[in-house]
Scaffold this motif. Sequence first.
Motif, PDB file in Angstrom:
ATOM      1  N   ALA A   4       0.838  -1.211   0.000  1.00  0.00           N
ATOM      2  CA  ALA A   4       0.000   0.000   0.000  1.00  0.00           C
ATOM      3  C   ALA A   4       0.867   1.252   0.000  1.00  0.00           C
ATOM      4  O   ALA A   4       0.574   2.231  -0.689  1.00  0.00           O
ATOM      5  CB  ALA A   4      -0.941   0.012   1.196  1.00  0.00           C
ATOM      6  N   SER A   5       1.948   1.222   0.743  1.00  0.00           N
ATOM      7  CA  SER A   5       2.851   2.355   0.806  1.00  0.00           C
ATOM      8  C   SER A   5       3.560   2.575  -0.529  1.00  0.00           C
ATOM      9  O   SER A   5       3.686   3.709  -1.001  1.00  0.00           O
ATOM     10  CB  SER A   5       3.883   2.124   1.916  1.00  0.00           C
ATOM     11  OG  SER A   5       4.804   3.176   1.974  1.00  0.00           O
ATOM     12  N   VAL A   6       4.006   1.506  -1.140  1.00  0.00           N
ATOM     13  CA  VAL A   6       4.670   1.587  -2.440  1.00  0.00           C
ATOM     14  C   VAL A   6       3.690   2.107  -3.488  1.00  0.00           C
ATOM     15  O   VAL A   6       4.019   2.986  -4.293  1.00  0.00           O
ATOM     16  CB  VAL A   6       5.230   0.209  -2.872  1.00  0.00           C
ATOM     17  CG1 VAL A   6       5.769   0.248  -4.282  1.00  0.00           C
ATOM     18  CG2 VAL A   6       6.305  -0.249  -1.904  1.00  0.00           C
ATOM     19  N   PHE A   7       2.476   1.588  -3.479  1.00  0.00           N
ATOM     20  CA  PHE A   7       1.451   2.004  -4.441  1.00  0.00           C
ATOM     21  C   PHE A   7       1.141   3.487  -4.279  1.00  0.00           C
ATOM     22  O   PHE A   7       1.134   4.246  -5.248  1.00  0.00           O
ATOM     23  CB  PHE A   7       0.189   1.161  -4.250  1.00  0.00           C
ATOM     24  CG  PHE A   7      -0.770   1.225  -5.398  1.00  0.00           C
ATOM     25  CD1 PHE A   7      -0.753   0.263  -6.396  1.00  0.00           C
ATOM     26  CD2 PHE A   7      -1.703   2.243  -5.490  1.00  0.00           C
ATOM     27  CE1 PHE A   7      -1.642   0.317  -7.460  1.00  0.00           C
ATOM     28  CE2 PHE A   7      -2.595   2.307  -6.552  1.00  0.00           C
ATOM     29  CZ  PHE A   7      -2.562   1.330  -7.536  1.00  0.00           C
ATOM     30  N   ALA A   8       0.900   3.923  -3.044  1.00  0.00           N
ATOM     31  CA  ALA A   8       0.549   5.322  -2.782  1.00  0.00           C
ATOM     32  C   ALA A   8       1.690   6.264  -3.133  1.00  0.00           C
ATOM     33  O   ALA A   8       1.462   7.331  -3.722  1.00  0.00           O
ATOM     34  CB  ALA A   8       0.144   5.502  -1.321  1.00  0.00           C
ATOM     35  N   SER A   9       2.904   5.894  -2.786  1.00  0.00           N
ATOM     36  CA  SER A   9       4.027   6.780  -3.091  1.00  0.00           C
ATOM     37  C   SER A   9       4.286   6.862  -4.586  1.00  0.00           C
ATOM     38  O   SER A   9       4.662   7.920  -5.093  1.00  0.00           O
ATOM     39  CB  SER A   9       5.291   6.358  -2.331  1.00  0.00           C
ATOM     40  OG  SER A   9       5.743   5.096  -2.733  1.00  0.00           O
ATOM     41  N   THR A  10       4.039   5.789  -5.304  1.00  0.00           N
ATOM     42  CA  THR A  10       4.179   5.822  -6.763  1.00  0.00           C
ATOM     43  C   THR A  10       3.077   6.685  -7.366  1.00  0.00           C
ATOM     44  O   THR A  10       3.333   7.525  -8.227  1.00  0.00           O
ATOM     45  CB  THR A  10       4.136   4.395  -7.354  1.00  0.00           C
ATOM     46  OG1 THR A  10       5.211   3.638  -6.791  1.00  0.00           O
ATOM     47  CG2 THR A  10       4.269   4.420  -8.868  1.00  0.00           C
ATOM     48  N   ALA A  11       1.849   6.506  -6.905  1.00  0.00           N
ATOM     49  CA  ALA A  11       0.727   7.307  -7.412  1.00  0.00           C
ATOM     50  C   ALA A  11       0.951   8.794  -7.143  1.00  0.00           C
ATOM     51  O   ALA A  11       0.613   9.644  -7.976  1.00  0.00           O
ATOM     52  CB  ALA A  11      -0.575   6.841  -6.768  1.00  0.00           C
ATOM     53  N   ALA A  12       1.548   9.113  -6.010  1.00  0.00           N
ATOM     54  CA  ALA A  12       1.775  10.507  -5.625  1.00  0.00           C
ATOM     55  C   ALA A  12       2.766  11.228  -6.539  1.00  0.00           C
ATOM     56  O   ALA A  12       2.802  12.458  -6.569  1.00  0.00           O
ATOM     57  CB  ALA A  12       2.251  10.582  -4.185  1.00  0.00           C
ATOM     58  N   SER A  31      -3.405   7.904  -1.099  1.00  0.00           N
ATOM     59  CA  SER A  31      -3.564   7.854   0.356  1.00  0.00           C
ATOM     60  C   SER A  31      -3.289   6.449   0.882  1.00  0.00           C
ATOM     61  O   SER A  31      -4.047   5.508   0.620  1.00  0.00           O
ATOM     62  CB  SER A  31      -4.991   8.264   0.739  1.00  0.00           C
ATOM     63  OG  SER A  31      -5.242   7.979   2.095  1.00  0.00           O
ATOM     64  N   ILE A  32      -2.215   6.329   1.645  1.00  0.00           N
ATOM     65  CA  ILE A  32      -1.887   5.025   2.236  1.00  0.00           C
ATOM     66  C   ILE A  32      -3.032   4.552   3.131  1.00  0.00           C
ATOM     67  O   ILE A  32      -3.406   3.380   3.099  1.00  0.00           O
ATOM     68  CB  ILE A  32      -0.581   5.111   3.049  1.00  0.00           C
ATOM     69  CG1 ILE A  32       0.590   5.439   2.142  1.00  0.00           C
ATOM     70  CG2 ILE A  32      -0.317   3.815   3.804  1.00  0.00           C
ATOM     71  CD1 ILE A  32       1.862   5.804   2.886  1.00  0.00           C
ATOM     72  N   ASP A  62      -0.062   3.027 -16.408  1.00  0.00           N
ATOM     73  CA  ASP A  62       0.958   2.082 -16.877  1.00  0.00           C
ATOM     74  C   ASP A  62       1.975   1.770 -15.787  1.00  0.00           C
ATOM     75  O   ASP A  62       2.336   0.616 -15.570  1.00  0.00           O
ATOM     76  CB  ASP A  62       1.681   2.629 -18.109  1.00  0.00           C
ATOM     77  CG  ASP A  62       0.816   2.649 -19.353  1.00  0.00           C
ATOM     78  OD1 ASP A  62      -0.242   1.978 -19.368  1.00  0.00           O
ATOM     79  OD2 ASP A  62       1.210   3.337 -20.319  1.00  0.00           O
ATOM     80  N   SER A  63       2.425   2.791 -15.087  1.00  0.00           N
ATOM     81  CA  SER A  63       3.416   2.613 -14.032  1.00  0.00           C
ATOM     82  C   SER A  63       2.864   1.769 -12.881  1.00  0.00           C
ATOM     83  O   SER A  63       3.542   0.861 -12.383  1.00  0.00           O
ATOM     84  CB  SER A  63       3.854   3.988 -13.517  1.00  0.00           C
ATOM     85  OG  SER A  63       4.793   3.856 -12.493  1.00  0.00           O
ATOM     86  N   LEU A  64       1.638   2.057 -12.476  1.00  0.00           N
ATOM     87  CA  LEU A  64       1.028   1.307 -11.373  1.00  0.00           C
ATOM     88  C   LEU A  64       0.737  -0.142 -11.762  1.00  0.00           C
ATOM     89  O   LEU A  64       0.965  -1.058 -10.964  1.00  0.00           O
ATOM     90  CB  LEU A  64      -0.239   2.016 -10.902  1.00  0.00           C
ATOM     91  CG  LEU A  64       0.027   3.370 -10.220  1.00  0.00           C
ATOM     92  CD1 LEU A  64      -1.273   4.158 -10.092  1.00  0.00           C
ATOM     93  CD2 LEU A  64       0.693   3.188  -8.871  1.00  0.00           C
TER      94      LEU A  64
END
Length: 75
Positions: A4-12, A31-32, A62-64
């Motif tokens: 969740a942290s990796v996903f949120a930081s990438t989205a940010a 948002s984590i 694409d990145s996510l």
Amino acid sequence: MRPASVFASTAAKFKSKIQVKVDGETVDAKSILMLWCISNHLTRGKSFTIIAEGIDAAEAVDSLLEMVAFRFGEE
């Protein structure tokens, strides 16, 4: 880092509005806390949708998706 942290930081990293939808619930992908709230719905093999709107939406999705496909770099 946890998924969740990796996903949120990438989205940010992207300017676009990015959301994750699973089981009829849609949350802010940056948002984590919100991702953590739906984490019980995101079991292995479960389908979810990434929704992005904005100038870099396609790049964000694409990145996510690539990150998810490679299991957040955990394996």
